[in-house]
Design an enzyme around this catalytic site. Structure first.
Site, PDB file in Angstrom:
ATOM      1  N   ARG A  42      -2.750  -6.216  13.421  1.00  0.00           N
ATOM      2  CA  ARG A  42      -1.863  -5.439  14.007  1.00  0.00           C
ATOM      3  C   ARG A  42      -1.101  -6.049  15.378  1.00  0.00           C
ATOM      4  O   ARG A  42      -1.771  -6.494  16.026  1.00  0.00           O
ATOM      5  CB  ARG A  42      -2.522  -4.186  14.644  1.00  0.00           C
ATOM      6  CG  ARG A  42      -3.157  -3.442  13.493  1.00  0.00           C
ATOM      7  CD  ARG A  42      -2.089  -2.468  12.906  1.00  0.00           C
ATOM      8  NE  ARG A  42      -2.880  -1.445  11.938  1.00  0.00           N
ATOM      9  CZ  ARG A  42      -3.092  -1.747  10.689  1.00  0.00           C
ATOM     10  NH1 ARG A  42      -2.918  -2.894  10.169  1.00  0.00           N
ATOM     11  NH2 ARG A  42      -3.651  -0.853   9.905  1.00  0.00           N
TER      12      ARG A  42
ATOM     13  N   GLN B 201      -8.173   1.476  10.602  1.00  0.00           N
ATOM     14  CA  GLN B 201      -8.955   0.136  10.833  1.00  0.00           C
ATOM     15  C   GLN B 201      -9.888   0.075  12.461  1.00  0.00           C
ATOM     16  O   GLN B 201      -9.138   1.003  13.352  1.00  0.00           O
ATOM     17  CB  GLN B 201      -8.066  -0.914  10.985  1.00  0.00           C
ATOM     18  CG  GLN B 201      -7.167  -1.021   9.770  1.00  0.00           C
ATOM     19  CD  GLN B 201      -7.778  -1.680   8.533  1.00  0.00           C
ATOM     20  OE1 GLN B 201      -9.166  -1.630   8.615  1.00  0.00           O
ATOM     21  NE2 GLN B 201      -7.182  -2.070   7.560  1.00  0.00           N
TER      22      GLN B 201
ATOM     23  N   ASP C  91     -19.812  -5.660 -10.713  1.00  0.00           N
ATOM     24  CA  ASP C  91     -20.369  -5.235 -11.787  1.00  0.00           C
ATOM     25  C   ASP C  91     -21.382  -6.051 -12.319  1.00  0.00           C
ATOM     26  O   ASP C  91     -21.698  -6.921 -11.641  1.00  0.00           O
ATOM     27  CB  ASP C  91     -19.389  -4.871 -12.701  1.00  0.00           C
ATOM     28  CG  ASP C  91     -19.593  -3.708 -13.816  1.00  0.00           C
ATOM     29  OD1 ASP C  91     -20.622  -3.434 -14.266  1.00  0.00           O
ATOM     30  OD2 ASP C  91     -18.658  -2.697 -13.822  1.00  0.00           O
TER      31      ASP C  91
ATOM     32  N   ASP D 203       0.648  -1.280  -0.006  1.00  0.00           N
ATOM     33  CA  ASP D 203       0.066   0.071   0.024  1.00  0.00           C
ATOM     34  C   ASP D 203       0.972   1.122   0.006  1.00  0.00           C
ATOM     35  O   ASP D 203       0.880   1.997   1.051  1.00  0.00           O
ATOM     36  CB  ASP D 203      -0.948  -0.026   1.194  1.00  0.00           C
ATOM     37  CG  ASP D 203      -1.901  -1.341   1.108  1.00  0.00           C
ATOM     38  OD1 ASP D 203      -2.268  -1.720   0.085  1.00  0.00           O
ATOM     39  OD2 ASP D 203      -2.406  -1.641   2.437  1.00  0.00           O
TER      40      ASP D 203
ATOM     41  N   ASP E  49      -6.134  -7.162  -5.128  1.00  0.00           N
ATOM     42  CA  ASP E  49      -7.237  -6.586  -4.124  1.00  0.00           C
ATOM     43  C   ASP E  49      -8.122  -5.619  -5.126  1.00  0.00           C
ATOM     44  O   ASP E  49      -8.010  -4.352  -4.675  1.00  0.00           O
ATOM     45  CB  ASP E  49      -6.613  -6.019  -2.894  1.00  0.00           C
ATOM     46  CG  ASP E  49      -7.792  -5.734  -1.834  1.00  0.00           C
ATOM     47  OD1 ASP E  49      -8.873  -6.281  -2.087  1.00  0.00           O
ATOM     48  OD2 ASP E  49      -7.740  -4.814  -0.964  1.00  0.00           O
TER      49      ASP E  49
ATOM     50  N   LYS F  89     -11.665  -5.753  -5.466  1.00  0.00           N
ATOM     51  CA  LYS F  89     -12.955  -5.572  -4.858  1.00  0.00           C
ATOM     52  C   LYS F  89     -14.066  -5.379  -6.232  1.00  0.00           C
ATOM     53  O   LYS F  89     -14.838  -4.326  -6.136  1.00  0.00           O
ATOM     54  CB  LYS F  89     -13.183  -4.423  -3.835  1.00  0.00           C
ATOM     55  CG  LYS F  89     -12.335  -4.854  -2.789  1.00  0.00           C
ATOM     56  CD  LYS F  89     -12.428  -3.563  -1.740  1.00  0.00           C
ATOM     57  CE  LYS F  89     -11.492  -3.710  -0.352  1.00  0.00           C
ATOM     58  NZ  LYS F  89     -10.175  -3.536  -0.869  1.00  0.00           N
TER      59      LYS F  89
ATOM     60  N   ASP G 110     -22.952  -8.905 -14.619  1.00  0.00           N
ATOM     61  CA  ASP G 110     -22.214 -10.448 -14.599  1.00  0.00           C
ATOM     62  C   ASP G 110     -21.200 -10.572 -15.684  1.00  0.00           C
ATOM     63  O   ASP G 110     -19.972 -11.237 -15.393  1.00  0.00           O
ATOM     64  CB  ASP G 110     -23.404 -11.583 -14.765  1.00  0.00           C
ATOM     65  CG  ASP G 110     -24.390 -11.600 -13.909  1.00  0.00           C
ATOM     66  OD1 ASP G 110     -24.096 -10.782 -12.848  1.00  0.00           O
ATOM     67  OD2 ASP G 110     -25.229 -12.296 -13.825  1.00  0.00           O
ATOM     68  N   ASN G 111     -21.665 -10.155 -16.939  1.00  0.00           N
ATOM     69  CA  ASN G 111     -20.633 -10.341 -18.034  1.00  0.00           C
ATOM     70  C   ASN G 111     -19.292  -9.438 -17.965  1.00  0.00           C
ATOM     71  O   ASN G 111     -18.280 -10.051 -18.542  1.00  0.00           O
ATOM     72  CB  ASN G 111     -21.431  -9.713 -19.569  1.00  0.00           C
ATOM     73  CG  ASN G 111     -20.446  -9.908 -20.618  1.00  0.00           C
ATOM     74  OD1 ASN G 111     -20.277 -11.097 -21.024  1.00  0.00           O
ATOM     75  ND2 ASN G 111     -20.054  -9.023 -21.138  1.00  0.00           N
ATOM     76  N   THR G 112     -19.525  -8.357 -17.390  1.00  0.00           N
ATOM     77  CA  THR G 112     -18.143  -7.578 -17.312  1.00  0.00           C
ATOM     78  C   THR G 112     -17.381  -8.116 -16.026  1.00  0.00           C
ATOM     79  O   THR G 112     -16.072  -8.266 -15.947  1.00  0.00           O
ATOM     80  CB  THR G 112     -18.611  -6.190 -16.662  1.00  0.00           C
ATOM     81  OG1 THR G 112     -19.282  -5.627 -17.656  1.00  0.00           O
ATOM     82  CG2 THR G 112     -17.302  -5.201 -16.256  1.00  0.00           C
TER      83      THR G 112
END
Length: 232
Positions: A177, A186, A66, A12, A61, A63, A68-70
């Protein structure tokens, strides 16, 4: 799996240069890396492909959510990249489309239940009628029914999730952590040892390693804690 196969270091960071430096610094101590939005939009997709080709395991990652087809088209191309894990939001139709697209590959599809930065008030503000724990368990049931490879949840929920999904699905927990670390943004966190004992299979650790004065020593300390928990 040993600790090295279970620890996922989150890259990150804002630039490829910083990510490359971290990977070089951690060397053979770390096998698994997470690449998310921040690095993806700085050229991280090609970097992810290169790391996979070099023998590293990559948790992409994204996430996804969208039509279904995409979803299916995206997953098909991610399979070709050689990724090890991919996240999508745990909505039933999206999960079913992704599972079908990844069928026959080694890609482990992970359903994101409730982000670890969210608490009950956040869910209420977003229009949900469930508290975080209830929503996590509902989505775990749906991920199992869809044939997903695993779940992403807080370590606080991993014990309850493990009872739902059984021993074979991955339970991946961010918000890890080490004792004494800052929580940052978090809200639902746990130490590495406690997370493994609770039923997590993989731990995602970013800031406690990548922002450490000595990232390699920080990673080794976490791996040592994980090894001790796994052998207890």
């Amino acid at each position: 799996m040993n600790a090295r196969e279970r620890l996922i270091v989150g890259l990150d960071v804002p630039t490829l240069g910083e990510a490359e430096k971290i990977v070089s610094t951690l060397g053979d101590d770390v096998l698994f890396y997470k690449i998310g939005y921040q690095l993806v939009f700085a050229g991280g997709l090609e970097f992810a492909r290169e790391l996979a080709q070099s023998g590293k395991k990559i948790f992409l990652d994204m996430k996804l959510l969208d039509i279904d087809n995409t979803i299916a088209s995206g997953v098909e191309n991610i399979v070709k990249m050689g990724m090890s894990m991919l996240t999508l939001h745990a909505y039933p139709k999206a999960m079913k489309a992704a599972v079908e697209a990844a069928r026959g590959s080694d890609l482990c599809l992970l359903g994101v239940t409730v982000l670890t930065s969210m608490d009950e008030q956040d869910l209420i503000s977003a229009g949900y009628e469930y508290d975080p724990h209830t929503l996590v368990l509902r989505r775990a049931e749906q991920a199992l029914a869809a044939g997903m490879g695993g779940i992403v949840c807080s370590a606080e929920e991993s014990s309850a999730v493990r009872k739902i999904v059984g021993p074979n699905m991955a339970v991946v927990t961010p918000g890890i952590r080490p004792a004494g670390s800052e929580k940052g943004d978090q809200k639902r966190v746990m130490t590495p040892a406690d997370a493994l004992k609770a039923g997590s299979s993989h731990l995602v650790v970013a800031r406690p390693i990548v922002k450490a004065a000595d990232p390699r020593e920080a990673a080794r300390a976490i791996l040592s804690e994980m090894d001790a928990a796994l052998s207890a």
